[in-house]
Design an enzyme around this catalytic site. Structure first.
Site, PDB file in Angstrom:
ATOM      1  N   CYS A 122     -94.755  39.380 -26.173  1.00  0.00           N
ATOM      2  CA  CYS A 122     -95.585  39.419 -27.380  1.00  0.00           C
ATOM      3  C   CYS A 122     -95.924  40.830 -27.852  1.00  0.00           C
ATOM      4  O   CYS A 122     -96.578  40.993 -28.877  1.00  0.00           O
ATOM      5  CB  CYS A 122     -96.868  38.619 -27.150  1.00  0.00           C
ATOM      6  SG  CYS A 122     -96.577  36.850 -26.974  1.00  0.00           S
ATOM      7  N   HIS A 268    -103.928  40.731 -30.490  1.00  0.00           N
ATOM      8  CA  HIS A 268    -103.035  39.614 -30.193  1.00  0.00           C
ATOM      9  C   HIS A 268    -103.855  38.405 -29.744  1.00  0.00           C
ATOM     10  O   HIS A 268    -104.714  38.512 -28.869  1.00  0.00           O
ATOM     11  CB  HIS A 268    -102.030  39.976 -29.105  1.00  0.00           C
ATOM     12  CG  HIS A 268    -101.142  38.822 -28.742  1.00  0.00           C
ATOM     13  ND1 HIS A 268    -100.332  38.209 -29.674  1.00  0.00           N
ATOM     14  CD2 HIS A 268    -100.976  38.144 -27.584  1.00  0.00           C
ATOM     15  CE1 HIS A 268     -99.685  37.213 -29.090  1.00  0.00           C
ATOM     16  NE2 HIS A 268    -100.052  37.145 -27.825  1.00  0.00           N
ATOM     17  N   ASN A 298    -100.657  30.680 -31.836  1.00  0.00           N
ATOM     18  CA  ASN A 298    -100.177  31.911 -31.217  1.00  0.00           C
ATOM     19  C   ASN A 298     -98.755  32.175 -31.701  1.00  0.00           C
ATOM     20  O   ASN A 298     -97.795  31.575 -31.224  1.00  0.00           O
ATOM     21  CB  ASN A 298    -100.211  31.763 -29.689  1.00  0.00           C
ATOM     22  CG  ASN A 298     -99.580  32.944 -28.964  1.00  0.00           C
ATOM     23  OD1 ASN A 298     -99.280  33.968 -29.559  1.00  0.00           O
ATOM     24  ND2 ASN A 298     -99.388  32.787 -27.664  1.00  0.00           N
TER      25      ASN A 298
END
Length: 341
Positions: A122, A268, A298
């Protein structure tokens, strides 16, 4: 430190969200429809604070999502793909093992420039920003396009034999598909000038196995086992973060202090509780951030571009503002970028 004659300036930020959308109630119904011996009770999936996730079409690829976002970024900046000197595909996902998905994106855009992938779960986009900054500041490239295409909904486990399997597969129910793009070019250097002012990172690589998708590599090349084809939580990701984040804060105190004073902070987001906890641990102002995870889930490495794009669209961040991008990724890594818009 050598004095820089130029710095990487952000020309455009864009996001592409697929039309498909699956609510948590629909996710639970699909688990039940798969004949699962264990079906999460009502409300269990909603503990994440997420209402639903974006889902790509069956024939859409990561490269398609990236291409759509990249096209928007080019249009926003008023440039053509011929003006791009380097294309970076940055994503935890990919179209295929070989070749690099960057070449697929480039072909679909009609780009003829060099292209390669940047991959770090990510934090892929954040690391690509670091790479683009370095290449622009050293004069190797003038304009760099970062394109991201995430399709993590492909790694969802629908048949659950028991509660343990649900707990292991739980991250998969909150991940969301998306495309994102950042377009950067060279501009004058200086803290008061628009551009990327800092990029700092750290890692706790001994924790690489805490969160995994095992299929497709040399460990499990065929990927014919549901256990290795799904996004799995194999350990305590929260504890890994609690152990590592203080070290990051100590090592990069100056950059973190500036992030706390920035006009907008993108963090994030895995879930709503994680987002709030992360802001608290970093000492970041929640009122100067956006909880995008509630409506959008997400979206992996597209998370930071999504937040920045929405902040710019809503007027929460504009020209001259200092913004911070805070990334966390399985592996385990933490990153922070400071940009002046």
């Amino acid at each position: 430190m050598l004095k820089r004659s130029s710095q990487a300036r952000l020309l455009a930020t864009s996001v592409h969200l697929p039309h498909g959308y699956r609510t948590m109630a629909e996710t639970r119904a699909r688990i039940a429809a798969a004949g699962s011996p264990f079906v999460p009770p009502p409300g269990a999936l909603e503990l994440s604070g997420i209402r639903g996730v974006h889902v790509k079409e069956p024939d859409e690829q990561c490269s398609d999502l990236a291409m759509a976002a990249a096209g928007k970024a080019l249009a926003e900046a008023g440039v053509t793909v011929a003006d791009v000197d380097l294309l970076l595909f940055a994503s935890s996902g990919q179209d295929l093992i070989e070749p690099a998905t960057a070449h697929v994106v480039a072909a679909k855009l009609g780009a003829t420039c060099p292209a390669f992938d940047v991959k770090n779960a990510c934090n892929s986009v954040l690391n690509a920003l670091q790479v683009a900054r370095a290449l622009i500041e050293t004069g190797q490239y003038g304009t760099v396009l970062i394109a991201c295409g995430e399709a993590p909904t492909l790694a969802v486990r629908w048949h659950l034999p028991d509660l343990r399997a649900f707990r292991t597969a739980s991250p998969g129910y909150t991940v969301s598909d998306a495309g994102a793009a950042l377009l950067l070019t060279a501009g004058p250097a200086g803290d008061g000038e628009p551009g990327v002012l800092a990029t700092v990172f750290s890692a706790d690589s001994a924790s690489w196995d805490v969160c995994t998708v095992m299929a497709g590599g040399s460990m499990h090349p065929r990927g014919d086992d549901e256990e290795v084809c799904t996004l799995r939580l194999n350990g305590d990701l929260v504890e890994t973060g609690r152990r590592h984040v203080p070290r990051f804060l100590d090592a990069h105190a100056e950059e973190v202090a500036r992030a706390r004073e920035s006009a907008f902070v993108a963090v994030h987001q895995i879930s709503l509780p994680q987002y709030r906890r992360c802001c608290a641990e970093f000492g970041l102002p929640v009122e100067r951030s956006l909880a995008t995870v509630v409506e959008h889930g997400n979206v992996a490495s597209a998370s930071l571009p999504l937040q920045l794009a929405l902040a710019r669209e809503s007027g929460r961040a504009g020209p001259g503002d200092l913004v911070a991008l805070v990334g966390l990724a399985s592996g385990f890594s933490v990153g922070l970028a400071l940009l002046r818009l």
